[in-house]
Motif scaffolding. Structure first.
Motif, PDB file in Angstrom:
ATOM      1  N   ARG A 252       0.816  -1.225   0.000  1.00 47.49           N
ATOM      2  CA  ARG A 252       0.000   0.000   0.000  1.00 47.49           C
ATOM      3  C   ARG A 252       0.845   1.269   0.000  1.00 47.49           C
ATOM      4  O   ARG A 252       0.529   2.236  -0.686  1.00 47.49           O
ATOM      5  CB  ARG A 252      -0.931   0.013   1.216  1.00 47.49           C
ATOM      6  CG  ARG A 252      -2.041  -1.018   1.177  1.00 47.49           C
ATOM      7  CD  ARG A 252      -3.020  -0.800   2.311  1.00 47.49           C
ATOM      8  NE  ARG A 252      -4.105  -1.772   2.287  1.00 47.49           N
ATOM      9  CZ  ARG A 252      -5.199  -1.666   3.029  1.00 47.49           C
ATOM     10  NH1 ARG A 252      -5.352  -0.640   3.860  1.00 47.49           N
ATOM     11  NH2 ARG A 252      -6.146  -2.586   2.966  1.00 47.49           N
ATOM     12  N   HIS A 253       1.915   1.250   0.783  1.00 41.89           N
ATOM     13  CA  HIS A 253       2.672   2.484   0.999  1.00 41.89           C
ATOM     14  C   HIS A 253       3.955   2.579   0.185  1.00 41.89           C
ATOM     15  O   HIS A 253       4.493   3.675   0.028  1.00 41.89           O
ATOM     16  CB  HIS A 253       3.001   2.625   2.487  1.00 41.89           C
ATOM     17  CG  HIS A 253       1.790   2.778   3.363  1.00 41.89           C
ATOM     18  ND1 HIS A 253       1.188   3.990   3.588  1.00 41.89           N
ATOM     19  CD2 HIS A 253       1.048   1.857   4.042  1.00 41.89           C
ATOM     20  CE1 HIS A 253       0.130   3.823   4.379  1.00 41.89           C
ATOM     21  NE2 HIS A 253       0.022   2.539   4.668  1.00 41.89           N
ATOM     22  N   ASN A 254       4.462   1.458  -0.312  1.00 43.16           N
ATOM     23  CA  ASN A 254       5.688   1.473  -1.112  1.00 43.16           C
ATOM     24  C   ASN A 254       5.520   0.620  -2.368  1.00 43.16           C
ATOM     25  O   ASN A 254       6.327  -0.282  -2.633  1.00 43.16           O
ATOM     26  CB  ASN A 254       6.870   0.953  -0.283  1.00 43.16           C
ATOM     27  CG  ASN A 254       7.129   1.773   0.969  1.00 43.16           C
ATOM     28  OD1 ASN A 254       6.421   1.627   1.966  1.00 43.16           O
ATOM     29  ND2 ASN A 254       8.122   2.628   0.929  1.00 43.16           N
ATOM     30  N   PRO A 255       4.470   0.879  -3.155  1.00 40.56           N
ATOM     31  CA  PRO A 255       4.200   0.037  -4.327  1.00 40.56           C
ATOM     32  C   PRO A 255       5.283   0.113  -5.396  1.00 40.56           C
ATOM     33  O   PRO A 255       5.368  -0.755  -6.260  1.00 40.56           O
ATOM     34  CB  PRO A 255       2.867   0.586  -4.849  1.00 40.56           C
ATOM     35  CG  PRO A 255       2.843   2.018  -4.384  1.00 40.56           C
ATOM     36  CD  PRO A 255       3.511   1.997  -3.041  1.00 40.56           C
ATOM     37  N   GLN A 256       6.108   1.156  -5.352  1.00 41.20           N
ATOM     38  CA  GLN A 256       7.147   1.330  -6.371  1.00 41.20           C
ATOM     39  C   GLN A 256       8.346   0.414  -6.160  1.00 41.20           C
ATOM     40  O   GLN A 256       9.172   0.257  -7.066  1.00 41.20           O
ATOM     41  CB  GLN A 256       7.612   2.794  -6.401  1.00 41.20           C
ATOM     42  CG  GLN A 256       8.555   3.196  -5.280  1.00 41.20           C
ATOM     43  CD  GLN A 256       7.884   3.385  -3.913  1.00 41.20           C
ATOM     44  OE1 GLN A 256       6.661   3.264  -3.799  1.00 41.20           O
ATOM     45  NE2 GLN A 256       8.667   3.689  -2.895  1.00 41.20           N
ATOM     46  N   LEU A 257       8.464  -0.210  -5.001  1.00 39.31           N
ATOM     47  CA  LEU A 257       9.612  -1.045  -4.707  1.00 39.31           C
ATOM     48  C   LEU A 257       9.566  -2.366  -5.469  1.00 39.31           C
ATOM     49  O   LEU A 257       8.512  -2.988  -5.597  1.00 39.31           O
ATOM     50  CB  LEU A 257       9.686  -1.346  -3.207  1.00 39.31           C
ATOM     51  CG  LEU A 257       9.956  -0.162  -2.267  1.00 39.31           C
ATOM     52  CD1 LEU A 257       9.972  -0.650  -0.830  1.00 39.31           C
ATOM     53  CD2 LEU A 257      11.262   0.520  -2.619  1.00 39.31           C
ATOM     54  N   ALA A 258      10.732  -2.789  -5.957  1.00 41.01           N
ATOM     55  CA  ALA A 258      10.837  -4.093  -6.598  1.00 41.01           C
ATOM     56  C   ALA A 258      10.720  -5.179  -5.523  1.00 41.01           C
ATOM     57  O   ALA A 258      10.866  -4.905  -4.323  1.00 41.01           O
ATOM     58  CB  ALA A 258      12.176  -4.210  -7.320  1.00 41.01           C
ATOM     59  N   VAL A 259      10.468  -6.411  -5.945  1.00 34.89           N
ATOM     60  CA  VAL A 259      10.260  -7.503  -4.996  1.00 34.89           C
ATOM     61  C   VAL A 259      11.472  -7.675  -4.081  1.00 34.89           C
ATOM     62  O   VAL A 259      11.326  -7.856  -2.866  1.00 34.89           O
ATOM     63  CB  VAL A 259       9.968  -8.820  -5.739  1.00 34.89           C
ATOM     64  CG1 VAL A 259       9.911  -9.987  -4.752  1.00 34.89           C
ATOM     65  CG2 VAL A 259       8.651  -8.721  -6.493  1.00 34.89           C
TER      66      VAL A 259
END
Length: 229
Positions: free
Chosen positions: A55-62
């Motif tokens: 929800r808060h860091n959707p831009q992060l890669a897996v």
């Protein structure tokens, strides 16, 4: 106790026994203690954190999410949360555990994780309990995320220094540590120095040898910071 309110939400389950069990450490010898709820809390914590990051860091890669989640569900993080919530005064412990100052951080982390499992149960379990846990922990995770943005190597300075030294110098850091105070729990019990190419790069103090080494690595990273850019 602030965690009982969970931001104004009332427990769906009026039986709050799980909360009492979560704060009863196994060192008491009681049959109903924190252990089973700690096992549940571990699973709940990881899933709630995964949803928080989505929800808060959707831009992060897996890979980045996995690394960040590791920080946000670590024993160190749980121990810090337990200290923030002042759980020590609420945790029932056996005489031996209570007298072991060095074990208090671990006990706090264990019971804090059990408390997460208890909150999950009391606030609906699979019927909404996860949402409450995530809502309760979100402000603490947000604070930790800000701290990690300011210092991505927070509490993991040894690994960062090792990666840099292997890549830049072709060798591992050399730590030399000594015990300066035999008192358990003394924040300056151990003193550590770290050398690279036989040159002193940093030094630090800590209640345990690993803590002193982490502080020495932190000082070394600050010294080589221009080379990390």
């Amino acid at each position: 106790m602030q965690f009982l309110h969970c931001q104004g939400l009332k427990p769906l389950n009026q039986d709050l026994t799980p909360l009492e069990e979560a704060l009863c450490h196994s060192s008491t010898g009681k049959a109903r203690n924190h252990e089973k709820l700690e096992f549940l809390g571990d699973a709940v914590l990881r899933l709630a954190c995964a949803e928080f990051l989505d929800r808060h860091n959707p831009q992060l890669a897996v890979g980045e999410r996995s690394h960040l989640r590791g920080q946000l569900v670590s024993d160190r993080w749980l121990a810090e949360l337990a200290e923030l919530l002042e759980l020590k005064a609420l945790i029932q412990q056996g005489p031996c555990a209570l007298g072991d100052i060095a074990a208090q951080a671990t006990i706090g982390a264990e019971c804090c994780e059990a408390l997460i499992g208890a909150i999950y149960q009391c606030w609906g379990g699979s019927n909404g309990g996860l949402d409450v846990v995530r809502e309760w922990l979100a402000p603490h995770w947000q604070r930790s995320c800000l701290a990690l943005e300011a210092d991505p190597n927070l509490n993991n300075w040894k690994s960062a220094l090792q990666e840099w030294s292997q890549a830049a110098l072709g060798e591992l850091p050399d730590y030399q540590s000594e015990e300066r105070n035999p008192s358990h729990g003394n924040p300056e019990r151990f003193f550590s120095r770290v050398f690279l190419k036989q040159k002193l790069y940093g030094q630090g103090l800590g209640p345990a040898r690993r803590d002193a080494e982490q502080q020495a690595a932190k000082a070394a990273l600050a010294k080589i910071k221009p080379q990390l850019r």
